[in-house]
Design an enzyme around this catalytic site. Structure first.
Site, short mmCIF file in Angstrom:
data_model
loop_
_atom_site.label_atom_id
_atom_site.label_comp_id
_atom_site.label_asym_id
_atom_site.label_seq_id
_atom_site.Cartn_x
_atom_site.Cartn_y
_atom_site.Cartn_z
N HIS A 77 26.90 -6.93 25.21
CA HIS A 77 25.97 -7.68 26.06
C HIS A 77 24.74 -6.86 26.43
O HIS A 77 23.69 -7.41 26.74
CB HIS A 77 26.68 -8.24 27.31
CG HIS A 77 27.01 -7.25 28.38
ND1 HIS A 77 28.27 -6.69 28.53
CD2 HIS A 77 26.27 -6.73 29.38
CE1 HIS A 77 28.28 -5.89 29.57
NE2 HIS A 77 27.07 -5.88 30.11
N ASP B 169 33.60 -5.89 23.68
CA ASP B 169 32.22 -5.88 24.16
C ASP B 169 31.54 -4.56 23.80
O ASP B 169 31.34 -3.69 24.64
CB ASP B 169 32.20 -6.11 25.67
CG ASP B 169 30.82 -6.45 26.21
OD1 ASP B 169 29.84 -6.29 25.46
OD2 ASP B 169 30.71 -6.86 27.37
N SER C 72 27.50 -0.96 32.81
CA SER C 72 27.83 -1.60 31.54
C SER C 72 27.47 -0.65 30.40
O SER C 72 26.35 -0.15 30.33
CB SER C 72 27.06 -2.91 31.38
OG SER C 72 27.54 -3.89 32.26
#
Length: 695
Positions: free
Chosen positions: A83, A219, A627
């Site tokens: 992402h 991810d 992240s």
């Protein structure tokens, strides 16, 4: 303003296995080092941060200013989240080459794809400049006078700092303005896309699974840093070569099990751990619900359109993810605050604070703070909500409204200075090109019709047929002519004429009122931080996240989100197959992954029981910006890739609770399995240093 030195210099308490906190990596010696080792770490503070020798911090890069990445080979190979790299994956995608749906893998250096504007920034060194920045600041000054002097001092410190020509410096505030650090940085701007799994792996579970466990999402995405022939930062050039890092992370093939030490090293964005109870109550009961409602209204439109059209899905995949992410996060944040009884506990802490003020002879100086917070937030609530709702409508959801907002800023710039015409035209041209590249008028119109009434304004659907803003050619024609003509063109446009009074209301009324009231609250928050550290010096304090490099440590742990439910800390590929729904945009599974699962063809990446791990939980204190952060084991090896938190644990931005708060990481064995067995990109595995620390 009384200068407060870093707390670890004067706080004495017994080191325990307490977790939570985002710690400055240059200040880990002593308390933090001992605490990490009590949790199982074998690392020293110098292993993590060392100015004179290579250390772990040299492998950690700020990815495009919003995520974290880490170097995993001596050829500048970089790992981050899917992402985090999604907008780059999307920008290279088309109906003919749908890298979102099918994934992308460069099988040689020549196939790696450049990304204009993408950068990775490393921290060279960190320096305490508190004395310099706060020199001359005193309590007799107004808040504006203080900030003006701080800015001048900070700019002077940066201007005089010794650095290499290719390096940069920045200063940041810590402990609500009680401390300042200067960072020397190196920014690399030739970053190329190397690999990304299909969204059915990289985004498996999509919105349904977002912020919850068990997760089964791969991810991750891979990039490579390129440098000039001297291994220094350089703009994109075919002559650039793969970057040779000062340090890169070895990758563990042994994985994790419950109780293992984990360190997440990255650039957390923003936390507010020292808010008063009244602020937490305002955010969760008043502020969040209105913004949740606006984003939910937009998502109803965008989700339906994406399901109906592949073209819309490609155009809006990144936008939808941005809108949905905070929407669901805010819902979980509210749930966590309620479940943990955070407001009541914060009031109990405030009672302790008031008692400590009295005991330490500080009551006369600081007893006004909490009553003043109650008064200020009561007066602040309405304008805070109104301002954020405007941002949600004009800058987050409707892109037509965003273009009118940027056009208004250009008009004001031209009215103030007609000589700025070419600069203003270039700015607005960039806005039009950036938005209209992936724009669908029907989708945006649907969002506008849904969200504008929630802002309390009437809608006019006809503006989408009458405006020039929805087509790049006609939008650019508005910029033809001199400053007076451009202003006239803008004001004759239907969408601009509709939006301009609303935007003027924001700039002339809403935002100034917000800024005035927020400035007073911010000043009181600084004073509150000062008072806390004086009245309760034995409490644990760490600086709030501010997008600077931080260490957070913990252990692999499961958790119980509600009565009679317990989540084990590791999920497996079996769970992917249990969720599999053929053809579903969230839970479809590629046939090759099904075949590998059925054959149990996991190579060297299975766990000791022969299963394929996918994700795992930790007690690390993380937030947005973490992240893509590496999860590092007790010996400094890469074992996971941070990408999420559990739903109720999103409250950790205001209230970290070790019983509830968990971060979610992709197991690196799953990353290696996908790269090797699924993608057939064995050459990337061969670049890495694979280790067996448990053997």
């Amino acid at each position: 303003m009384r200068l407060i030195k870093l707390l670890c210099f004067f706080v004495l308490f017994q080191v325990s296995a307490q977790q939570g906190g985002m710690w400055i990596p240059s200040l880990l010696e002593g308390m933090n080092e001992e605490e990490m080792q009590s949790l199982g770490s074998k690392l020293t503070a110098k292993d993590i941060y060392d100015v004179n020798n290579s250390s772990l911090k040299d492998a950690i890069g700020h990815f495009n200013g919003g995520c974290t990445s880490e170097v995993i080979s001596d050829k500048g190979l970089v790992l981050t989240n899917h992402h985090c790299g999604f907008s780059q994956i999307q920008s290279h995608s088309s109906l003919e080459n749908d890298y979102i749906k099918n994934g992308f893998w460069a099988m040689s250096l020549d196939e790696e794809l450049p990304n204009e504007g993408l950068f990775i920034e490393f921290i060279v060194s960190i320096h305490d400049v508190t004395d310099t920045v706060l020199n001359g600041v005193n309590d007799a000054m107004t808040e504006k006078e203080k900030q003006s002097l701080i800015t001048r001092n900070s700019n002077a410190a940066m201007a005089s700092w010794s650095k290499e020509a290719w390096q940069d410096v920045k200063t940041k505030s810590f402990y609500e303005g009680n401390q300042y650090f200067l960072f020397v940085t190196e920014r690399f701007e030739d970053i190329r896309l190397v690999g990304a799994p299909p969204s059915s792996i990289g985004k498996f579970g999509s919105d349904t699974d977002n912020w919850v466990f068990p997760r089964h999402t791969g991810d991750f995405s891979m990039f490579r840093i390129y440098a000039d022939k001297n291994n220094r930062p350089a703009k994109y050039s075919k002559n650039n070569v793969p970057y040779k890092p000062k340090h890169y992370l070895p990758v563990s093939l042994d994985g994790v099990e419950e109780g293992d030490f984990t360190m997440v090293f990255g650039f957390p964005g923003r936390t507010n751990e020292y808010l008063p109870a009244v602020a937490i109550e305002h955010i969760t009961k008043e502020f969040n619900p209105t913004n949740i409602e606006i984003r939910e209204a937009a998502l109803k439109v965008i989700d339906a359109k994406m399901k109906a059209s592949d073209e819309v899905r490609i155009k809006y995949a990144s936008k939808q993810a941005r809108i949905a992410n905070a929407w669901k996060k805010w819902i979980g944040e509210n749930l966590g605050i309620q479940k943990s009884d955070a407001v009541a506990k914060r009031r109990e802490f405030e009672a302790t604070f008031k008692k400590a003020l009295k005991e330490n002879g500080l009551e006369a100086k600081y007893s006004h703070i909490l009553p003043e917070f109650d008064k200020l937030y009561k007066d602040f609530a309405d304008i805070n909500i109104k301002r954020r709702n405007f941002i949600e409508v004009f800058l987050v959801t409707s892109e037509l409204m965003q273009m009118t907002f940027r056009a208004y800023q250009v008009e004001q710039a031209l009215l103030a200075n007609p000589e700025s015409l070419e600069r203003a035209k270039t700015s607005l041209k960039g806005t039009f090109e950036g938005i209209l590249k992936n724009f669908d008028a029907e989708v945006d119109k649907g969002m506008y019709l849904n969200v504008m009434p929630l802002y309390g304004k009437p809608v006019d659907a006809s503006i989408y047929e009458k405006t020039a803003f929805t087509n790049l050619d006609s939008a650019l024609k508005l910029l033809d002519g001199d400053a007076e003509t451009v202003i006239k063109n803008l004001n004759n446009d239907a969408a601009y004429a509709y939006a301009k009074p609303i935007i003027e209301e924001f700039f002339n009324g809403i935002d100034p009122e917000f800024q005035q009231k927020n400035e007073v609250i911010s000043a009181l928050q600084t004073e509150y931080m000062t008072a806390l550290m004086k009245a309760l010096p034995n409490e644990r304090y760490f600086p709030d996240a501010n997008s600077t490099l931080r260490v957070t440590y913990g252990q692999v742990r499961g958790y119980s989100p509600r009565d009679a439910v317990y989540y084990e800390p590791v999920s497996h590929l079996k769970g992917v197959m249990e969720k599999y729904v053929p053809g579903d945009y969230e839970f479809d599974v590629p046939q090759k992954l099904i075949d590998l699962y059925e054959a149990k063809d996991y190579g060297q990446y299975a766990d000791k029981n022969g299963n394929m791990p996918v994700c795992f939980l930790g007690t690390n204190h993380t937030t947005g910006g973490n992240s893509g952060s590496p999860a590092i084991d007790a010996e400094g090896n890469l074992v996971g890739l941070n990408f999420d938190r559990v739903w109720e644990g999103t409250m950790s931005d205001m209230n970290y609770d070790p019983d509830i708060c968990r971060n979610i990481m992709v197991d690196l064995r799953y990353v290696l399995f996908i790269v090797d067995k699924y993608a057939g990109a064995k050459h990337l595995i061969d670049e890495m240093k694979l280790v067996h620390p448990k053997k």
